[in-house]
Design a protein around this motif. Sequence first.
Motif, mmCIF file in Angstrom:
data_model
loop_
_atom_site.group_PDB
_atom_site.id
_atom_site.type_symbol
_atom_site.label_atom_id
_atom_site.label_comp_id
_atom_site.label_asym_id
_atom_site.label_seq_id
_atom_site.Cartn_x
_atom_site.Cartn_y
_atom_site.Cartn_z
ATOM 1 N N THR A 53 1.172 -1.140 -0.433
ATOM 2 C CA THR A 53 -0.177 -0.202 -0.099
ATOM 3 C C THR A 53 0.900 0.983 0.345
ATOM 4 O O THR A 53 2.030 1.381 0.102
ATOM 5 N N LEU A 54 0.249 2.401 -0.104
ATOM 6 C CA LEU A 54 1.333 3.753 -0.252
ATOM 7 C C LEU A 54 1.566 3.322 0.684
ATOM 8 O O LEU A 54 3.015 4.287 1.225
ATOM 9 N N ALA A 55 0.883 3.769 1.944
ATOM 10 C CA ALA A 55 1.705 3.581 3.461
ATOM 11 C C ALA A 55 2.080 3.006 3.974
ATOM 12 O O ALA A 55 4.181 3.306 4.612
ATOM 13 N N GLN A 56 2.568 1.631 3.103
ATOM 14 C CA GLN A 56 3.392 0.917 3.381
ATOM 15 C C GLN A 56 4.704 1.515 2.867
ATOM 16 O O GLN A 56 5.826 1.210 3.293
ATOM 17 N N ALA A 57 4.782 1.354 1.634
ATOM 18 C CA ALA A 57 5.518 2.220 1.121
ATOM 19 C C ALA A 57 6.288 3.298 1.259
ATOM 20 O O ALA A 57 7.376 3.283 1.362
ATOM 21 N N LYS A 58 6.175 4.198 2.007
ATOM 22 C CA LYS A 58 6.431 5.017 2.372
ATOM 23 C C LYS A 58 7.222 4.947 3.533
ATOM 24 O O LYS A 58 8.561 5.330 3.138
ATOM 25 N N ARG A 59 6.832 3.688 4.646
ATOM 26 C CA ARG A 59 7.733 3.111 5.732
ATOM 27 C C ARG A 59 9.087 3.228 5.017
ATOM 28 O O ARG A 59 9.719 3.162 5.680
ATOM 29 N N LEU A 60 8.892 1.480 3.933
ATOM 30 C CA LEU A 60 9.676 0.919 3.764
ATOM 31 C C LEU A 60 11.103 2.794 2.792
ATOM 32 O O LEU A 60 12.499 2.314 2.598
ATOM 33 N N LEU A 61 10.502 3.805 2.183
ATOM 34 C CA LEU A 61 11.317 4.420 1.511
ATOM 35 C C LEU A 61 12.204 4.932 2.384
ATOM 36 O O LEU A 61 12.825 5.193 2.574
ATOM 37 N N ASP A 62 12.279 4.976 3.738
ATOM 38 C CA ASP A 62 11.584 6.056 4.772
ATOM 39 C C ASP A 62 13.068 5.368 5.540
ATOM 40 O O ASP A 62 14.007 6.175 6.255
ATOM 41 N N ARG A 63 12.635 3.814 5.740
ATOM 42 C CA ARG A 63 13.719 3.556 6.210
ATOM 43 C C ARG A 63 15.221 3.666 5.513
ATOM 44 O O ARG A 63 16.436 2.494 5.618
ATOM 45 N N LEU A 88 9.511 9.653 -1.772
ATOM 46 C CA LEU A 88 8.905 9.241 -2.888
ATOM 47 C C LEU A 88 8.891 10.426 -3.610
ATOM 48 O O LEU A 88 8.995 11.454 -3.937
ATOM 49 N N GLY A 89 8.936 9.834 -4.654
ATOM 50 C CA GLY A 89 8.355 10.739 -6.141
ATOM 51 C C GLY A 89 7.271 10.733 -6.725
ATOM 52 O O GLY A 89 6.315 10.898 -5.945
ATOM 53 N N LYS A 110 18.546 -1.149 -6.067
ATOM 54 C CA LYS A 110 19.568 -0.039 -7.153
ATOM 55 C C LYS A 110 20.094 0.711 -5.755
ATOM 56 O O LYS A 110 19.332 1.051 -4.556
ATOM 57 N N THR A 111 21.233 0.951 -6.065
ATOM 58 C CA THR A 111 21.696 1.849 -4.588
ATOM 59 C C THR A 111 21.978 3.113 -5.169
ATOM 60 O O THR A 111 22.663 3.770 -5.155
ATOM 61 N N LEU A 112 21.876 4.269 -4.764
ATOM 62 C CA LEU A 112 21.431 5.756 -5.031
ATOM 63 C C LEU A 112 21.914 6.588 -3.665
ATOM 64 O O LEU A 112 21.909 6.285 -2.482
ATOM 65 N N PRO A 113 22.205 7.763 -4.480
ATOM 66 C CA PRO A 113 22.383 8.766 -3.034
ATOM 67 C C PRO A 113 21.261 8.582 -1.751
ATOM 68 O O PRO A 113 20.173 9.094 -2.702
ATOM 69 N N GLY A 114 21.423 9.301 -0.840
ATOM 70 C CA GLY A 114 20.868 9.410 0.121
ATOM 71 C C GLY A 114 19.635 10.541 0.000
ATOM 72 O O GLY A 114 19.291 11.420 -0.761
ATOM 73 N N GLY A 115 18.769 10.457 0.203
ATOM 74 C CA GLY A 115 17.285 11.118 -0.238
ATOM 75 C C GLY A 115 17.082 10.726 -1.900
ATOM 76 O O GLY A 115 16.210 11.979 -2.073
ATOM 77 N N SER A 116 17.541 9.762 -3.087
ATOM 78 C CA SER A 116 16.659 10.347 -4.123
ATOM 79 C C SER A 116 14.974 9.309 -3.733
ATOM 80 O O SER A 116 15.146 8.759 -2.988
ATOM 81 N N LYS A 117 15.255 9.503 -5.210
ATOM 82 C CA LYS A 117 12.875 9.982 -5.549
ATOM 83 C C LYS A 117 13.528 8.378 -5.704
ATOM 84 O O LYS A 117 13.826 7.965 -6.610
#
Length: 403
Positions: free
Chosen positions: A351-361, A366-367, A390-397
């Motif tokens: 879900t969107l809420a779950q995705a946001k938590r995973l992205l934050d961790r 979220l882009g 993929k490994t990207l710079p911190g804060g990537s969207k």
Amino acid sequence: MRARLAVGGLATCLLVALACTQGAVGASAQGGVQSIPGAFSKFGLRGPTVVALPSEITAGRDGDLWFTVTGAGMIGRITPSGAISEFALPFVGGGPYGITSGPDGNLWFTTEGKADKVGRITPSGAISEFQIPTADSGASGITAGPDGNLWFTEILADKIGRITPSGAISEFQIPTPASHPYAITAGPDGDLWFTEESANKIGRITPGGVISEYQIPRGASPYGITAGPDGNLWFTEGANKIGRMTPSGTLREFTLPVAGSSPREITVGPGGDLWFTQLLTSMIGRITPSGAISEFEIPPPEARPNGIVAGPGGTIWFTDELSNSIGRVKARLLPGAAAGECVVPRLAGRTLAQAKRLLDRAHCKLGKLSGPPQSNHNLVVVAQRPAAKKTLPGGSKVSVRLG
């Protein structure tokens, strides 16, 4: 099965600040284990019971951490700054154990003993209870599923339970008798994955209730489990190992450097590493997705860390059964801490809420968001860019499309 330690001489219910300024790294008597006092703090429970036994802990949608206090029959809440509130349960017969954040914004928990209930507590402290059909079920781990329901294990009944946000419960029998399912997590494939502590198996159940089992080595005794940012399942073993299993069932194990540590719960932390508790050696461990392990000694007094979860601001939180306290780790102060890269998690089916938590961790943001109107709560992620792992710079969207 789960065993409780007899403990005495527990800490008083006061804030215990363990060297709250950054300290120098020093090697402990155990050799490679590192003790970094400035990274750790503890916050004591205020309840009147001598043996409170704080057990599991989860991150709430309100930004606080929520935990179960099994011995005292309470649910606790701690703010990121360490302020604790406690809520007594209205029913008797067993204390709360597992706890998770639900899709409805509430906290959901299981109860041990004769209570045989799944409970729900709102952020304001209002408690509801739902009776599990099977008596003496031994409800234990609980997690939010990709289908919008809550899923839990029944360690004594060898069943997996499902409860809707409105309280309707279904149960599914595990094929292996005396398997003793303990922990459960939402997997990267849209299924639920769980540990079978006595059967030495990792189980998977689809949202429709179809169960598969994967055998792991004899004597492994799998315990805690979580989905990693690399698309695999990670779990602890009583055999002093950390296990990694792909969704197709391929297993790899990593032996911990310190023997007899009894690794318990495991969670995804800052930078995409996995963090776990080591009950019998008073340590918190960290393992990278490639298998590099670090172990960090919790400063005195001696601890018995059990539950663990990532919190806001790059912190790790854990329960300490021995000192009746909640611990906090500032992960950035520990040697080898990830530099905050965005390790893109797999979001499909979330879900969107779950995705946001995973992205934050994972130190991502979220882009662009596309798809049908978000008012439809049944929507899940059907596509993402960039792809997982993929490994990207911190804060990537990371852009996602819902469907």
